[in-house]
Each structure stands twice: as structure tokens, then as C-alpha cells.
Design a protein around this motif. Structure first.
Motif, PDB file in Angstrom:
ATOM      1  N   LYS A  93      -3.836   2.120   4.525  1.00  0.00           N
ATOM      2  CA  LYS A  93      -5.237   2.331   4.905  1.00  0.00           C
ATOM      3  C   LYS A  93      -6.132   2.275   3.675  1.00  0.00           C
ATOM      4  O   LYS A  93      -7.162   1.605   3.663  1.00  0.00           O
ATOM      5  N   LEU A  94      -5.744   2.968   2.626  1.00  0.00           N
ATOM      6  CA  LEU A  94      -6.556   3.004   1.410  1.00  0.00           C
ATOM      7  C   LEU A  94      -6.656   1.624   0.762  1.00  0.00           C
ATOM      8  O   LEU A  94      -7.730   1.192   0.341  1.00  0.00           O
ATOM      9  N   VAL A  95      -5.528   0.919   0.693  1.00  0.00           N
ATOM     10  CA  VAL A  95      -5.516  -0.420   0.085  1.00  0.00           C
ATOM     11  C   VAL A  95      -6.376  -1.374   0.909  1.00  0.00           C
ATOM     12  O   VAL A  95      -7.209  -2.106   0.366  1.00  0.00           O
ATOM     13  N   ALA A  96      -6.189  -1.373   2.222  1.00  0.00           N
ATOM     14  CA  ALA A  96      -6.945  -2.283   3.088  1.00  0.00           C
ATOM     15  C   ALA A  96      -8.444  -2.004   3.006  1.00  0.00           C
ATOM     16  O   ALA A  96      -9.253  -2.941   2.944  1.00  0.00           O
ATOM     17  N   GLU A  97      -8.830  -0.741   2.996  1.00  0.00           N
ATOM     18  CA  GLU A  97     -10.251  -0.418   2.898  1.00  0.00           C
ATOM     19  C   GLU A  97     -10.819  -0.886   1.557  1.00  0.00           C
ATOM     20  O   GLU A  97     -11.926  -1.423   1.501  1.00  0.00           O
ATOM     21  N   ALA A  98     -10.074  -0.703   0.482  1.00  0.00           N
ATOM     22  CA  ALA A  98     -10.546  -1.134  -0.838  1.00  0.00           C
ATOM     23  C   ALA A  98     -10.663  -2.654  -0.921  1.00  0.00           C
ATOM     24  O   ALA A  98     -11.561  -3.178  -1.591  1.00  0.00           O
ATOM     25  N   LEU A  99      -9.773  -3.377  -0.241  1.00  0.00           N
ATOM     26  CA  LEU A  99      -9.798  -4.838  -0.262  1.00  0.00           C
ATOM     27  C   LEU A  99     -10.669  -5.427   0.842  1.00  0.00           C
ATOM     28  O   LEU A  99     -10.811  -6.635   0.945  1.00  0.00           O
ATOM     29  N   ALA A 100     -11.213  -4.542   1.712  1.00  0.00           N
ATOM     30  CA  ALA A 100     -12.070  -4.955   2.825  1.00  0.00           C
ATOM     31  C   ALA A 100     -11.357  -5.936   3.756  1.00  0.00           C
ATOM     32  O   ALA A 100     -11.889  -6.979   4.135  1.00  0.00           O
ATOM     33  N   ILE A 101     -10.113  -5.587   4.133  1.00  0.00           N
ATOM     34  CA  ILE A 101      -9.359  -6.399   5.087  1.00  0.00           C
ATOM     35  C   ILE A 101      -8.904  -5.505   6.234  1.00  0.00           C
ATOM     36  O   ILE A 101      -8.787  -4.291   6.074  1.00  0.00           O
ATOM     37  N   PRO A 102      -8.664  -6.087   7.406  1.00  0.00           N
ATOM     38  CA  PRO A 102      -8.171  -5.284   8.524  1.00  0.00           C
ATOM     39  C   PRO A 102      -6.739  -4.823   8.276  1.00  0.00           C
ATOM     40  O   PRO A 102      -6.005  -5.421   7.489  1.00  0.00           O
ATOM     41  N   TYR A 103      -6.361  -3.757   8.973  1.00  0.00           N
ATOM     42  CA  TYR A 103      -5.016  -3.228   8.806  1.00  0.00           C
ATOM     43  C   TYR A 103      -4.479  -2.727  10.132  1.00  0.00           C
ATOM     44  O   TYR A 103      -5.220  -2.493  11.086  1.00  0.00           O
ATOM     45  N   SER A 104      -3.151  -2.597  10.172  1.00  0.00           N
ATOM     46  CA  SER A 104      -2.461  -2.089  11.360  1.00  0.00           C
ATOM     47  C   SER A 104      -1.251  -1.297  10.882  1.00  0.00           C
ATOM     48  O   SER A 104      -0.864  -1.369   9.715  1.00  0.00           O
ATOM     49  N   PHE A 105      -0.672  -0.556  11.814  1.00  0.00           N
ATOM     50  CA  PHE A 105       0.490   0.270  11.508  1.00  0.00           C
ATOM     51  C   PHE A 105       1.522   0.109  12.603  1.00  0.00           C
ATOM     52  O   PHE A 105       1.202  -0.287  13.723  1.00  0.00           O
ATOM     53  N   SER A 106       2.753   0.473  12.291  1.00  0.00           N
ATOM     54  CA  SER A 106       3.754   0.629  13.338  1.00  0.00           C
ATOM     55  C   SER A 106       4.350   2.019  13.206  1.00  0.00           C
ATOM     56  O   SER A 106       4.459   2.565  12.112  1.00  0.00           O
ATOM     57  N   ALA A 107       4.672   2.588  14.354  1.00  0.00           N
ATOM     58  CA  ALA A 107       5.249   3.929  14.415  1.00  0.00           C
ATOM     59  C   ALA A 107       6.628   3.807  15.030  1.00  0.00           C
ATOM     60  O   ALA A 107       6.869   2.933  15.863  1.00  0.00           O
TER      61      ALA A 107
END
Length: 195
Positions: A93-107
Motif C-alpha cells: 500500500k505504501l509503495v503503490a501510493e508513493a508511486l501513484a499506481i493502483p494496488y491489490s492484495f490477496s488474503a
């Protein structure tokens, strides 16, 4: 170490290192880039429990994120996906926000049934969160009651053949897709098979 870029394949492997390395990186970034680093720390603290362990983990996560951001800044990544809703997801989340790119997760399992972070805050801006079972979906929806807009998708372990058939090719020139995966680089995760 920095990232290993695998030319032409659209992926990069970054080893964030252990706790001590993350804290050293955090300290260096606090000196070199105080505003950016304090934003990372602030975003991290919003997702962790306000306990000594939570604060300790926040420092480790912020340091790992700062290190990866430094390695990836200026590159052309299009999406970040982190596997597991604990440290990899928060770093992602932190990396994606800093790079201004979308992100997703898997649980998967423990991250759903013994959550270590405030999942509503962690997942609120994610493009989607994937789960691998109906029980996992139910549990995630319970945990995300405070963030009802989070898109949850099913990626079960044994998809039917209808789900695995390739679709028709898109017209025109294929464009390479570049994404970032955050997770443990161990054989049992199957990342070598995906790539």
C-alpha cells in the motif's frame, strides 16, 4: 539488496531485508527525506494497533517501504499486488501510493483469522482484495464492515476449467504489462510458475 529486474518479463524481485535493515533504512530516510518518510510513518501508524508491537512493526514496514520506493522510483510499473493482508500488504500500500499506481492484495488464512492490522484502513483504496475460499470471503467481509466499498474477488485454489480458459486476444499490438508482487520468495508460493 536492491531489486533484480528480469528484462522483458515485466517483473522485479525486491528483498526488503529483515528488521534491522528496515530500521536502518528508515533512519537514513528520516535524515535524507524527512517529509516523505514521515508521511510513510503516518500512513503506517494509521493501519497498526496502538501497542508497542504495533509501533515496532510500523517502523519495520515504513523502512521496508522506503527502501523499495527508492529502488522503484522513476520506473514504469502499472500495478502492485501484495500477497497476504499483513506486512506485505501494508508495505505494498505504501509503495503503490508513493508511486501513484493502483494496488491489490490477496488474503489466504492466518491473515484473515488473526488480523495484525486494521484491514478497513489497509484495504479501503485497493483496486480489489482476492480470497481463496468462500469461508475466507465471509471472514473478510466481516472484517471490512467499516469499509463497505472494498471489492472482494474469488480466486479459489481449484478453479473450474471455464475459469481457466484463455480469452480471445485483444486487437492491435500487445502491450507489455508490468506489475509488482510483494510476498515471500519461497518455492511453495509458486511465483516461478506464475512468471
Amino acid at each position: 539488496t536492491g531489486g533484480e529486474h528480469h528484462g522483458g518479463h515485466g517483473f522485479s524481485v525486491h528483498r526488503a531485508g529483515g528488521g534491522a535493515r528496515s530500521y536502518l533504512c528508515l533512519g537514513w530516510n528520516l535524515l535524507a527525506r524527512p517529509r516523505r518518510t514521515m508521511r510513510l510513518v503516518s500512513s503506517t501508524l494509521a493501519c497498526v494497533p496502538k501497542t508497542p508491537r504495533g509501533v515496532w512493526r510500523a517502523g519495520r514496514v515504513a523502512g521496508a517501504a522506503a527502501r523499495i520506493i527508492g529502488d522503484l522510483r522513476g520506473s514504469s510499473w502499472q500495478h502492485l499486488h501484495a500477497h497476504f493482508l499483513h506486512m506485505p500488504a501494508l508495505v505494498g500500500k505504501l509503495v503503490a501510493e508513493a508511486l501513484a499506481i493502483p494496488y491489490s492484495f490477496s488474503a489466504h488464512a492466518r491473515d484473515l483469522f488473526v488480523p495484525e492490522f486494521h484491514l478497513g484502513h489497509l484495504c479501503r483504496q485497493a483496486r480489489f482484495v482476492a480470497v481463496c475460499s468462500a469461508g475466507g470471503r465471509r471472514r473478510l467481509q466481516e472484517l471490512l464492515a467499516e469499509a463497505p466499498g472494498v471489492k472482494v474477488i474469488d480466486l479459489f485454489h481449484a478453479p473450474g476449467t471455464a475459469q481457466t480458459k484463455p480469452g480471445a486476444a485483444a486487437p492491435g499490438e500487445p502491450q507489455p504489462f508490468r506489475m509488482i508482487f510483494l510476498g515471500r520468495l519461497v518455492e511453495k508460493k509458486g511465483l516461478d510458475v506464475v512468471i
